[in-house]
Design a protein around this motif. Sequence first.
Motif, PDB file in Angstrom:
ATOM      1  N   MET A  80     -31.765  65.083  75.969  1.00  0.00           N
ATOM      2  CA  MET A  80     -33.196  65.113  76.165  1.00  0.00           C
ATOM      3  C   MET A  80     -33.720  63.688  76.078  1.00  0.00           C
ATOM      4  SD  MET A  80     -36.040  67.387  74.093  1.00  0.00           S
ATOM      5  CE  MET A  80     -34.754  68.430  73.557  1.00  0.00           C
ATOM      6  N   LYS A 136     -36.840  60.609  76.294  1.00  0.00           N
ATOM      7  CA  LYS A 136     -38.091  60.290  75.617  1.00  0.00           C
ATOM      8  C   LYS A 136     -39.195  60.239  76.670  1.00  0.00           C
ATOM      9  CE  LYS A 136     -40.201  56.808  72.687  1.00  0.00           C
ATOM     10  NZ  LYS A 136     -39.993  55.573  71.947  1.00  0.00           N
ATOM     11  N   ILE A 153     -42.594  67.641  80.457  1.00  0.00           N
ATOM     12  CA  ILE A 153     -42.381  67.912  79.028  1.00  0.00           C
ATOM     13  C   ILE A 153     -42.224  69.408  78.804  1.00  0.00           C
ATOM     14  CG2 ILE A 153     -43.479  67.863  76.749  1.00  0.00           C
ATOM     15  CD1 ILE A 153     -44.610  65.122  77.497  1.00  0.00           C
ATOM     16  N   ARG A 154     -43.101  70.218  79.414  1.00  0.00           N
ATOM     17  CA  ARG A 154     -43.002  71.673  79.255  1.00  0.00           C
ATOM     18  C   ARG A 154     -41.641  72.185  79.729  1.00  0.00           C
ATOM     19  NH1 ARG A 154     -47.919  71.566  82.104  1.00  0.00           N
ATOM     20  NH2 ARG A 154     -46.963  72.856  83.715  1.00  0.00           N
ATOM     21  N   THR A 168     -38.770  70.464  80.111  1.00  0.00           N
ATOM     22  CA  THR A 168     -37.682  69.937  79.291  1.00  0.00           C
ATOM     23  C   THR A 168     -37.565  70.688  77.969  1.00  0.00           C
ATOM     24  OG1 THR A 168     -37.900  67.734  80.253  1.00  0.00           O
ATOM     25  CG2 THR A 168     -36.797  67.865  78.134  1.00  0.00           C
ATOM     26  N   LEU A 169     -38.712  71.014  77.367  1.00  0.00           N
ATOM     27  CA  LEU A 169     -38.705  71.694  76.059  1.00  0.00           C
ATOM     28  C   LEU A 169     -38.738  73.215  76.172  1.00  0.00           C
ATOM     29  CD1 LEU A 169     -41.139  69.342  74.118  1.00  0.00           C
ATOM     30  CD2 LEU A 169     -38.642  69.339  74.110  1.00  0.00           C
ATOM     31  N   ILE A 188     -41.243  75.119  77.163  1.00  0.00           N
ATOM     32  CA  ILE A 188     -42.526  75.650  76.707  1.00  0.00           C
ATOM     33  C   ILE A 188     -43.161  76.428  77.861  1.00  0.00           C
ATOM     34  CG2 ILE A 188     -44.853  75.065  75.915  1.00  0.00           C
ATOM     35  CD1 ILE A 188     -43.602  72.530  74.658  1.00  0.00           C
ATOM     36  N   LYS A 192     -45.477  70.267  67.769  1.00  0.00           N
ATOM     37  CA  LYS A 192     -44.108  70.758  67.654  1.00  0.00           C
ATOM     38  C   LYS A 192     -43.968  72.106  68.346  1.00  0.00           C
ATOM     39  CE  LYS A 192     -42.764  68.636  63.306  1.00  0.00           C
ATOM     40  NZ  LYS A 192     -42.204  68.916  61.983  1.00  0.00           N
ATOM     41  N   SER A 193     -42.907  72.246  69.111  1.00  0.00           N
ATOM     42  CA  SER A 193     -42.537  73.526  69.694  1.00  0.00           C
ATOM     43  C   SER A 193     -41.719  74.262  68.636  1.00  0.00           C
ATOM     44  CB  SER A 193     -41.699  73.286  70.948  1.00  0.00           C
ATOM     45  OG  SER A 193     -41.255  74.505  71.466  1.00  0.00           O
TER      46      SER A 193
END
Length: 65
Positions: free
Chosen positions: A1, A3, A21-22, A24-25, A27, A45-46
């Motif tokens: 992952m 930055k 970001i959504r 990759t994580l 979300i 934080k997720s």
Amino acid sequence: MGKFEYRVKVRRGRITLPKAIRETLGIRDGDELIIKAENGEIIIKSVSSMDIEEFDKNQRTFRSY
């Protein structure tokens, strides 16, 4: 992952998490996040539902909007 760092605008007190970001994580709509202010920074934080239950027990300031 990797930055990520993005510049976003606040509109009516809301921000939109960038798609990269959504994705990759992982979300998705309806997911719950923990948001806190610490040392002049905003931390998002997720978390899993178990983490949220634990957070709720320990932090009386947590509110759902």
